[in-house]
Design a protein around this motif. Sequence first.
Motif, PDB file in Angstrom:
ATOM      1  N   TYR A  22      -9.487 -31.581 -17.703  1.00 58.23           N
ATOM      2  CA  TYR A  22      -9.867 -31.700 -16.289  1.00 58.23           C
ATOM      3  C   TYR A  22     -11.385 -31.784 -16.153  1.00 58.23           C
ATOM      4  O   TYR A  22     -11.916 -32.634 -15.413  1.00 58.23           O
ATOM      5  N   ALA A  26     -13.355 -34.838 -14.413  1.00 62.09           N
ATOM      6  CA  ALA A  26     -14.018 -34.496 -13.151  1.00 62.09           C
ATOM      7  C   ALA A  26     -15.516 -34.744 -13.211  1.00 62.09           C
ATOM      8  O   ALA A  26     -16.152 -35.007 -12.181  1.00 62.09           O
ATOM      9  N   GLY A  87     -10.342 -31.084  -7.155  1.00 61.48           N
ATOM     10  CA  GLY A  87      -9.929 -32.416  -7.573  1.00 61.48           C
ATOM     11  C   GLY A  87      -9.611 -33.328  -6.400  1.00 61.48           C
ATOM     12  O   GLY A  87      -9.998 -34.503  -6.378  1.00 61.48           O
ATOM     13  N   PHE A 184      -7.668 -35.069 -10.849  1.00 65.79           N
ATOM     14  CA  PHE A 184      -6.816 -34.415  -9.854  1.00 65.79           C
ATOM     15  C   PHE A 184      -5.386 -34.265 -10.368  1.00 65.79           C
ATOM     16  O   PHE A 184      -4.761 -33.207 -10.206  1.00 65.79           O
ATOM     17  N   SER A 187      -5.068 -31.467 -12.956  1.00 65.92           N
ATOM     18  CA  SER A 187      -5.121 -30.101 -12.424  1.00 65.92           C
ATOM     19  C   SER A 187      -3.727 -29.531 -12.162  1.00 65.92           C
ATOM     20  O   SER A 187      -3.553 -28.310 -12.174  1.00 65.92           O
TER      21      SER A 187
END
Length: 483
Positions: A22, A26, A87, A184, A187
Amino acid sequence: MGFLAKFKSSSWAYPTAVLSLYGFFANCRVAEPFLTPYLIGPNKNISGEVVTNYLFPIWTYSYLAFLFPVFLLTDFLRHKPLIMVQGFFLVTNYVLLCFAPGLPAMIFLQVNYAVVTSTEVAYFSYIYSVIPVENYQRATGYLRSAMLAGYTIGASLGQMLISLAEVDYFYINAITLGIVSVAFLVSFWLPMPQRSLFFKGKKDAAEGSQSQREGQLGAYRPEEPVTDVDEVGLGKEKMEHNGSAGWCSRENVATAGHLLWQSFRESYSSRHLIYWSLWWALATSGYVQIFNYIQLMWNHIEPSTTSSVYNGGVEAVCSLVGAAAAFSVGHIKVPWAVWGELALGLFSAIGTCAVFLMALTSSIWASYGGYVIFKSCYMLLITITTFQIASNLSMECYALTFGINTFVALSLQTIITGIFVDEAALGLDIVTQFIIYGSYYAAISVLFLIRGTYTACVSRCGPDLSETKELESNVEVISAERL
């Protein structure tokens, strides 16, 4: 399938791997180094003065408003929901950049991005609630490496697309939208923590205190097994975990307040930790301000509409140099307790010179070089500071210290923005702003050069006195833990 099941059931490998994945996506924001050229260019057509003195300050004020409530919600909701919120708002951020026209949409964008930055505390503290304490150091290294790799690859890819393929800034933002959308989705794979650091029932709080005492003696007993959110027995385990005291009960809130106060006293009962936290807050407020406005400085020196832009390449170099500097901290045997404060002053002085170079030069390459030096010095020192603070505190206290230091830094940044940047006050031009930032860092470097020289002299000339002060510092921390 057997390997995947074993990997997923691991007490630390699976959540660390998912959170690292993640963090990579991100932070792989291809368009971020080119935000200012995009806003002031033909795509958004916003003047540089509006961006500097009106638009960017909105993010600062919104960030300050969101930070403390988000910190409490992070622990109350047990981290994962806030990471998912981050996210989602990252995706919204680039949807707005790609498809929303006009200044009102960009104002909302600043508020939206404030939610993204305020929820970073959830990313940094999540892992400590789902893995055993003996894996903290390794997991932290992997997470920071993943973030750094994502940022470096994103900045490098953006620079190549701009310089070699001459891709329009709109498509750079569209590519970033796709990448953060992957973050996203990742997550959702994070396992849901079964405990929080502060919002616990009576039984859980007592077990947490016992586990902390045992952890300080070298023994660790996990309070709860880490389970995936999709497991069938999760609802039953939650009921057994919470007992009669619900999450929103008066007892639970009172217990959380008591634990927060205990952690606060432990974090700031030692003068040694206070000095390190003071540098963290002072230096971070200046760093974030320079990071936010450096693209406007580069555009002032050499307008992006008439010349090539190498912002992405510079950010990639900064990440690599900073990573090497930070990596060296963990492998060079230096008594940071003795020489650390002097190092804060020395490297802050080097950073000060770099800021003045950025402010006064008319060469874009000299400004690029000054930024690389400044950011590398900051990343080196923030690594030393984080290590010094974390090595003297429990993870509960570290999470709170991170939140408080960030809040103080953001408060200082808000004051600087409100006085010098906001058009409602002085609304200074970008060059004058950077001269003020350089003067601000000069004051920090002088303060810590004096303090660091004093600490080093006391240690060298009076080792017995130094040992006595260190003992007193440890006694202060122990006394705070007992309260």
